[in-house]
Design a protein around this motif. Structure first.
Motif, PDB file in Angstrom:
ATOM      1  N   ALA A 157       0.836  -1.201   0.000  1.00  0.00           N
ATOM      2  CA  ALA A 157       0.000   0.000   0.000  1.00  0.00           C
ATOM      3  C   ALA A 157       0.873   1.255   0.000  1.00  0.00           C
ATOM      4  N   PRO A 158       0.375   2.371  -0.557  1.00  0.00           N
ATOM      5  CA  PRO A 158       1.114   3.641  -0.462  1.00  0.00           C
ATOM      6  C   PRO A 158       1.134   4.149   0.972  1.00  0.00           C
ATOM      7  N   ALA A 159       2.021   5.112   1.242  1.00  0.00           N
ATOM      8  CA  ALA A 159       2.233   5.582   2.610  1.00  0.00           C
ATOM      9  C   ALA A 159       0.958   6.134   3.232  1.00  0.00           C
ATOM     10  N   ASP A 160       0.152   6.887   2.463  1.00  0.00           N
ATOM     11  CA  ASP A 160      -1.069   7.470   3.021  1.00  0.00           C
ATOM     12  C   ASP A 160      -2.035   6.384   3.482  1.00  0.00           C
ATOM     13  N   GLU A 161      -2.152   5.326   2.657  1.00  0.00           N
ATOM     14  CA  GLU A 161      -3.059   4.244   3.030  1.00  0.00           C
ATOM     15  C   GLU A 161      -2.508   3.482   4.238  1.00  0.00           C
ATOM     16  N   LYS A 162      -1.193   3.314   4.302  1.00  0.00           N
ATOM     17  CA  LYS A 162      -0.603   2.642   5.465  1.00  0.00           C
ATOM     18  C   LYS A 162      -0.907   3.404   6.746  1.00  0.00           C
ATOM     19  N   ARG A 163      -0.788   4.728   6.689  1.00  0.00           N
ATOM     20  CA  ARG A 163      -1.084   5.525   7.890  1.00  0.00           C
ATOM     21  C   ARG A 163      -2.536   5.338   8.322  1.00  0.00           C
ATOM     22  N   ALA A 164      -3.442   5.327   7.333  1.00  0.00           N
ATOM     23  CA  ALA A 164      -4.857   5.127   7.661  1.00  0.00           C
ATOM     24  C   ALA A 164      -5.089   3.746   8.268  1.00  0.00           C
ATOM     25  N   MET A 165      -4.425   2.735   7.719  1.00  0.00           N
ATOM     26  CA  MET A 165      -4.580   1.378   8.246  1.00  0.00           C
ATOM     27  C   MET A 165      -4.041   1.282   9.681  1.00  0.00           C
ATOM     28  N   LEU A 166      -2.919   1.915   9.929  1.00  0.00           N
ATOM     29  CA  LEU A 166      -2.338   1.881  11.276  1.00  0.00           C
ATOM     30  C   LEU A 166      -3.223   2.624  12.266  1.00  0.00           C
ATOM     31  N   LYS A 167      -3.862   3.691  11.813  1.00  0.00           N
ATOM     32  CA  LYS A 167      -4.786   4.412  12.694  1.00  0.00           C
ATOM     33  C   LYS A 167      -5.942   3.508  13.103  1.00  0.00           C
ATOM     34  N   VAL A 168      -6.451   2.730  12.165  1.00  0.00           N
ATOM     35  CA  VAL A 168      -7.519   1.786  12.487  1.00  0.00           C
ATOM     36  C   VAL A 168      -7.013   0.734  13.467  1.00  0.00           C
ATOM     37  N   CYS A 169      -5.785   0.284  13.263  1.00  0.00           N
ATOM     38  CA  CYS A 169      -5.224  -0.759  14.129  1.00  0.00           C
ATOM     39  C   CYS A 169      -5.161  -0.324  15.588  1.00  0.00           C
ATOM     40  N   GLU A 170      -5.052   0.967  15.844  1.00  0.00           N
ATOM     41  CA  GLU A 170      -5.017   1.451  17.222  1.00  0.00           C
ATOM     42  C   GLU A 170      -6.273   1.063  17.990  1.00  0.00           C
ATOM     43  N   LYS A 226      11.183   1.164   7.274  1.00  0.00           N
ATOM     44  CA  LYS A 226      12.259   2.165   7.200  1.00  0.00           C
ATOM     45  C   LYS A 226      11.756   3.593   7.300  1.00  0.00           C
ATOM     46  N   ASP A 227      10.473   3.822   6.956  1.00  0.00           N
ATOM     47  CA  ASP A 227       9.910   5.170   7.016  1.00  0.00           C
ATOM     48  C   ASP A 227       9.707   5.551   8.490  1.00  0.00           C
ATOM     49  N   ALA A 228      10.367   6.626   8.924  1.00  0.00           N
ATOM     50  CA  ALA A 228      10.331   7.002  10.345  1.00  0.00           C
ATOM     51  C   ALA A 228       8.916   7.323  10.813  1.00  0.00           C
ATOM     52  N   ALA A 229       8.146   8.018   9.968  1.00  0.00           N
ATOM     53  CA  ALA A 229       6.786   8.381  10.361  1.00  0.00           C
ATOM     54  C   ALA A 229       5.904   7.137  10.498  1.00  0.00           C
ATOM     55  N   LEU A 230       6.028   6.209   9.559  1.00  0.00           N
ATOM     56  CA  LEU A 230       5.232   4.982   9.630  1.00  0.00           C
ATOM     57  C   LEU A 230       5.688   4.109  10.792  1.00  0.00           C
ATOM     58  N   ARG A 231       7.001   4.112  11.050  1.00  0.00           N
ATOM     59  CA  ARG A 231       7.500   3.342  12.191  1.00  0.00           C
ATOM     60  C   ARG A 231       6.898   3.890  13.487  1.00  0.00           C
ATOM     61  N   GLY A 232       6.848   5.224  13.604  1.00  0.00           N
ATOM     62  CA  GLY A 232       6.244   5.829  14.790  1.00  0.00           C
ATOM     63  C   GLY A 232       4.770   5.496  14.913  1.00  0.00           C
ATOM     64  N   ALA A 233       4.043   5.524  13.787  1.00  0.00           N
ATOM     65  CA  ALA A 233       2.612   5.196  13.801  1.00  0.00           C
ATOM     66  C   ALA A 233       2.404   3.733  14.190  1.00  0.00           C
ATOM     67  N   MET A 234       3.288   2.872  13.720  1.00  0.00           N
ATOM     68  CA  MET A 234       3.192   1.456  14.057  1.00  0.00           C
ATOM     69  C   MET A 234       3.449   1.242  15.545  1.00  0.00           C
ATOM     70  N   GLN A 235       4.429   1.957  16.087  1.00  0.00           N
ATOM     71  CA  GLN A 235       4.717   1.843  17.516  1.00  0.00           C
ATOM     72  C   GLN A 235       3.551   2.352  18.359  1.00  0.00           C
ATOM     73  N   ARG A 236       2.904   3.427  17.902  1.00  0.00           N
ATOM     74  CA  ARG A 236       1.729   3.928  18.631  1.00  0.00           C
ATOM     75  C   ARG A 236       0.620   2.888  18.647  1.00  0.00           C
ATOM     76  N   THR A 282       1.469   0.081  21.037  1.00  0.00           N
ATOM     77  CA  THR A 282       1.325   0.511  22.429  1.00  0.00           C
ATOM     78  C   THR A 282      -0.138   0.571  22.822  1.00  0.00           C
ATOM     79  N   ARG A 283      -0.983   1.117  21.958  1.00  0.00           N
ATOM     80  CA  ARG A 283      -2.416   1.216  22.271  1.00  0.00           C
ATOM     81  C   ARG A 283      -3.035  -0.173  22.447  1.00  0.00           C
ATOM     82  N   ILE A 284      -2.663  -1.106  21.562  1.00  0.00           N
ATOM     83  CA  ILE A 284      -3.232  -2.458  21.680  1.00  0.00           C
ATOM     84  C   ILE A 284      -2.801  -3.092  22.991  1.00  0.00           C
ATOM     85  N   SER A 285      -1.534  -2.910  23.350  1.00  0.00           N
ATOM     86  CA  SER A 285      -1.021  -3.532  24.579  1.00  0.00           C
ATOM     87  C   SER A 285      -1.667  -2.959  25.826  1.00  0.00           C
TER      88      SER A 285
END
Length: 822
Positions: free
Chosen positions: A616-629, A648-658, A661-664
């Motif tokens: 997926a493109p970066a914008d869609e990945k961010r949206a998917m990660l937001k849902v995952c929260e 490798k994308d720092a912004a996506l890595r941060g979104a993934m870490q968020r 953390t929320r799931i945990s």
């Protein structure tokens, strides 16, 4: 059949059935008290990041605040310690006040109270100047009388202090104080002062609630939420008959139209959460936020509490005049928000619970039956048949007390259909108070609510010219489904203001809604009416796609309501449809689809949903990660953790870490821990340090070995700090070894601090105590260790202390051991 296991993960139906059976369950689980938890370094850092850097206004003089957290009923452990930390540190770093954190009852003598500008009632419950009821009952009668007299005297001291110019700031359960949970009674004096009587929290942290700012111009709320609202997943309080908005100024409240429907919600929809008021010459502020750490991580909430406390102290001037509740968006009064998430329950499913008891084993089945019944209480045929069955079961006398209470509650849920006399006789003869109260409430409700039919009303032969009269006719037709629709009532004959009313009416009457689905809305009101009809009467995937296409018409509030309709639809594969919309290139539709997904149970969908992530493109990945929260699911956690090392994308890595953390924060399971350790093996140092944070949630020997591995890999400080968050003694050996192996003075001191912290939570072991007392770099750790020895008294520890020159401390441990045995 109802799926009792699947029910556990439905976020929109997380209302805890313990509220329904509060009398039976109230005595279980909350007492005896445990020790208050200790905030971890990570939690402190997160709280610090959200803390105001400066006061909202400069204090007129040096202020002194008492934070009082004594309880005699349910104890909000995390909420209490977080509020203590935040208030004390905010006051220190902003200079707004000096904080005294104390539960010493001597502070509530009149002369002592006058030393404070404000008393913070920090999650106090029950009679905070007395003792917990289970403890009180064990005491001799004269001792009980003495303690209750003390409680009454100190309570009156507090009220007099406020009346004479003092102040109170109530946080969360500060509004659940002086309430008798079993009798439903409360002490009117305190309730009148604080502003309302707590009656329950129908909305919990497992679902999204919408909070609106009712007074955005108040200096207390101004500028905090520019959109005028925010969504939160937290325990949301509701207040009862003693709440009167004419006596206070409501600043923030729940928007019930966009929260999960609850059968026991206030009928007037007035669920205030934050207010300010005067009490005599004094000031009172109240915030229902503060159940746990979650909302304190929002800078806006910490700023709000800072302003409320400065208002209470007299530094922030704010109008306390009452304001009326804002009117909700116009819509027909006959529209309800109840949504049947479950199939109608059967008699066999109810009978299967005949032998249920008050333990947790049958809780999910009971939850599901109650919600399924409420969800179908608009179906007259179902209600009539169910009423007859339930009354027959009650008359038979079968089943446990819990089963009969359930039957009576289901009678209340279906409402009285045709057998009011039979119900009244049952209620009069019933000996069990819990059963009788539900039956009596059902009978009382039947007497209050008149029949919906009004056969004397004549339908006009032609469409009325007057818009008000036309609206009344459409509303009446919606409520009286027996009446035929007049031929002149068509969408083509109506303007845009009346079309939504007809759409709602057709859905309420269970008419064919083909004509509704074909409408091309130009207004948000009609778009929402179509959404309601599709949800109420059902539709296909194409209908949901059309609802998504209405997104540009909707503002934020309207989009949130449409998301509820989309999420609650029964169309198979709707999650796939919404996920596809996330990357379709239309930002409005993507936002609406994401909001719907965030409300849904996606446990079976998660793997499939994330399968498209990698391409997926970066914008869609961010949206998917937001849902995952929003997905409290171990499969989602494992899938994200598997991808984390390669992102490798720092912004996506941060979104993934968020998201991780929320799931945990919602759950942490063995598969999640395994996924974490697997990701650690493939990660760089930064991600390894992040993975290490989850070890404390596992908290067992495997997690200790994980920390030891990280220590050997060079993450020495991170490993030591993580072990310092342990709540049991399995961390002792590793921390001792790390402390002794650390040549670096900072790591050695950090290990000693961690050892002391674990002792304060998990108790003392002789070799650990000896090491800290003989080797600690700072005296603070020695003090913590000695206090832990006293708090967790043990004969071997007392003997060691005496043998090593700590005679006074040894005597304290022995005295505490005697008290513990008694």
């Amino acid at each position: 059949m109802l799926d009792f296991n699947h029910m556990k993960k439905l976020p929109a139906l997380c209302f805890v059935i313990s509220i329904i059976f509060s009398t039976a369950l109230s005595a279980q689980g909350w007492y005896p008290y445990k020790d208050d938890p200790v905030l971890t370094d990570r939690q402190k850092a997160e709280l610090d990041a959200a803390m105001p850097a400066r006061a909202s206004v400069a204090p007129a003089k040096k202020r002194r605040v008492l934070v009082f957290s004594r309880t005699s009923d349910f104890r909000h452990y995390q909420g209490i310690v977080v509020a203590k930390y935040v208030i004390e540190k905010t006051g220190a770093q902003t200079g707004a006040w000096e904080t005294v954190v104390s539960d010493d009852l001597a502070n509530f003598e009149p002369a002592a109270l006058r030393r404070f500008d404000c008393v913070v009632m920090n999650n106090t419950t029950g009679r905070p100047f007395a003792e917990p009821q289970p403890e009180l009952k064990k005491m001799p009668a004269e001792k009980q009388a003495e303690i209750l007299a003390r409680d009454a005297r100190l309570r009156e001291n507090l009220l007099a202090y406020v009346r004479e110019g003092g102040a109170v700031f109530g946080i969360h359960a500060g509004g659940d104080t002086y309430r008798n949970r079993n009798a439903g009674e409360y002490f009117a004096g305190y309730v009148d002062m604080i502003g309302g009587n707590f009656v329950g929290h129908p909305w919990t942290a497992r679902e999204t609630s919408v909070v609106v700012v009712e007074d955005p111009v108040s200096p207390v709320t101004r500028g905090l939420w520019p959109a005028g609202e925010f969504t939160a997943r937290n325990e949301m309080y509701m207040f009862g008959d003693a709440f009167d908005r004419n006596k206070l100024r409501v600043l923030m409240a729940l928007d019930l139209a966009r929260c999960a429907p609850r059968p026991n919600a206030r009928a007037d929809g007035d669920c205030a959460l934050v207010w300010i008021k005067n009490y005599g010459k004094g000031r009172v502020a109240y915030s229902a936020f503060g159940h746990d750490i979650a909302l304190y991580l929002m800078p806006e909430i910490q700023e709000l509490h800072t302003r409320l406390l400065q208002f209470a102290c007299g530094d922030l001037a704010a109008d306390t005049t009452s304001i009326p509740k804002p009117k909700p968006p116009a819509r027909p009064a006959f529209i309800t928000d109840e949504k049947p998430f479950f199939p109608a329950p059967t008699e066999a499913q109810i009978c299967a619970l005949e032998n249920c008891d008050y333990g947790p084993a049958d809780k999910d089945a009971i939850d599901t039956l109650v919600f399924a019944t409420y969800g179908h209480n608009g179906d007259a045929a179902f209600c009539a048949a169910m009423e007859d069955f339930l009354l027959r079961e009650l008359e038979s006398g079968r089943g446990t007390s819990r089963y009969r209470t359930l039957l009576a509650h289901l009678v209340e849920a279906v409402g009285v259909q045709k057998q009011a006399e039979r119900l009244g006789a049952l209620a009069k003869a019933e000996k069990d108070e819990a059963v009788r109260s539900h039956l009596a409430e059902a009978a009382a409700h039947w007497k209050r609510v008149p029949s919906g039919k009004d056969k004397d009303r004549a339908i006009p032969s032609a469409m009325p010219d007057n818009a008000r009269e036309l609206g009344n006719v459409i509303g009446w037709l919606a409520a009286n489904v027996w009446a035929p629709l007049p031929g002149w009532l068509t969408f083509d004959a109506l303007d845009d203001t009346m079309k939504p009313r007809l759409a709602y009416a057709l859905a309420e009457r269970n008419e064919d809604i083909g004509s509704v689905k074909k409408l091309a809305p130009k207004t948000p009101e009609l778009a929402l009416a179509i959404g309601y009809a599709v949800w109420k009467r059902g539709g296909a995937a194409g209908d949901l796609s059309r609802l998504l296409s209405f997104a540009p018409l909707l503002d934020k509030k309207q989009a949130a309501q449409m998301a509820v309709y989309l999420a609650s639809s029964a169309v198979p594969g709707r999650a796939d449809l919404y996920a596809a919309a996330l990357g379709a290139g239309n930002p409005d539709e993507a936002a609406l689809a994401g909001a719907a997904l965030a409300l849904m149970d996606l446990s079976d969908f998660s793997k499939k949903f994330l399968a498209g992530y990698d391409n997926a493109p970066a914008d869609e990945k961010r949206a998917m990660l937001k849902v995952c929260e929003s997905l409290a699911d171990d499969t989602v956690f494992a899938e994200l953790m598997r991808r984390l090392p390669g992102e490798k994308d720092a912004a996506l890595r941060g979104a993934m870490q968020r998201a991780l953390t929320r799931i945990s924060q919602a759950l942490f399971t063995a598969p999640m821990f395994n996924a974490t350790t697997a990701a650690y093996e493939k990660s760089d140092a930064a991600i390894r340090a992040f993975c290490l944070r989850f070890a404390v949630l596992q908290g067992d020997a495997d997690a200790v070995r994980f920390c030891q591995r990280a220590f050997d890999d060079g993450l020495r400080s991170d490993a030591i700090r993580t072990l310092g968050g342990w709540k049991n003694q399995t961390a002792f050996d590793a921390l001792l070894a790390m402390a002794k192996a650390s040549a670096d003075g900072r790591d050695k001191m950090l290990a000693q601090v961690s050892l002391a912290n674990v002792m304060s939570r998990a108790g003392v072991r002789a070799d650990v105590l000896e090491y800290v007392l003989k080797n600690a770099v700072r005296p603070e750790e020695k003090d913590v260790a000695l206090k832990a020895a006293a708090d967790f008294p043990d004969k071997k520890i007392a003997d060691w202390l005496a043998a090593n020159g700590y005679d006074k401390q040894a005597e304290t441990v022995r005295e505490n051991l005697k008290k513990k045995k008694k």
